[in-house]
Motif scaffolding. Structure first.
Motif, PDB file in Angstrom:
ATOM      1  N   LEU A  37     -13.316 -98.343  71.248  1.00  0.00           N
ATOM      2  CA  LEU A  37     -14.263 -98.775  70.226  1.00  0.00           C
ATOM      3  C   LEU A  37     -14.694 -97.563  69.407  1.00  0.00           C
ATOM      4  N   LYS A  38     -14.588 -97.673  68.097  1.00  0.00           N
ATOM      5  CA  LYS A  38     -15.088 -96.627  67.198  1.00  0.00           C
ATOM      6  C   LYS A  38     -16.492 -97.027  66.767  1.00  0.00           C
ATOM      7  N   VAL A  39     -17.439 -96.102  66.923  1.00  0.00           N
ATOM      8  CA  VAL A  39     -18.824 -96.343  66.521  1.00  0.00           C
ATOM      9  C   VAL A  39     -19.185 -95.331  65.436  1.00  0.00           C
ATOM     10  N   VAL A  40     -19.727 -95.832  64.322  1.00  0.00           N
ATOM     11  CA  VAL A  40     -20.198 -94.971  63.242  1.00  0.00           C
ATOM     12  C   VAL A  40     -21.695 -95.198  63.104  1.00  0.00           C
ATOM     13  N   ALA A  41     -22.466 -94.105  63.166  1.00  0.00           N
ATOM     14  CA  ALA A  41     -23.927 -94.200  63.120  1.00  0.00           C
ATOM     15  C   ALA A  41     -24.496 -93.087  62.244  1.00  0.00           C
ATOM     16  N   THR A  42     -25.735 -93.275  61.813  1.00  0.00           N
ATOM     17  CA  THR A  42     -26.415 -92.257  61.011  1.00  0.00           C
ATOM     18  C   THR A  42     -27.642 -91.686  61.725  1.00  0.00           C
ATOM     19  N   ASP A  43     -28.048 -92.280  62.823  1.00  0.00           N
ATOM     20  CA  ASP A  43     -29.220 -91.817  63.569  1.00  0.00           C
ATOM     21  C   ASP A  43     -28.827 -90.643  64.464  1.00  0.00           C
ATOM     22  N   PRO A  44     -29.414 -89.456  64.264  1.00  0.00           N
ATOM     23  CA  PRO A  44     -29.069 -88.293  65.090  1.00  0.00           C
ATOM     24  C   PRO A  44     -29.292 -88.506  66.588  1.00  0.00           C
TER      25      PRO A  44
END
Length: 79
Positions: A37-44
């Motif tokens: 699963l590839k996960v893309v997030a913006t929360d550090p």
């Protein structure tokens, strides 16, 4: 970090703790054991929370890195 092969993706951009990990928990059960699963997030905070999630629930964090202001994780589902 290099682009990895993956079977499914989770877009958690714009979400803040604890939402990305809650979504990850729901999404990972939808893929087969051994799938990535590839996960893309913006929360550090995901740089801390997602590796811990993998450790505690016996999933493999294949790779992770930062791409601009986005954090990318590749997670192989455990059994």
């Amino acid at each position: 970090m290099q682009e990895q092969d993956y079977d499914a993706e989770l877009d958690a951009r714009g979400l803040f703790c604890p939402e990305p990990v809650m979504m990850l928990h729901n999404r990972i059960v939808e893929i087969s054991p051994g799938a990535v699963l590839k996960v893309v997030a913006t929360d550090p905070s995901t740089t801390r929370d997602i590796p811990r999630f993998c450790q505690f629930l016996d999933h493999e964090l294949v790779d992770s890195g930062e791409d601009g202001k986005e954090f990318v994780f590749y997670i192989r589902r455990g059994s």
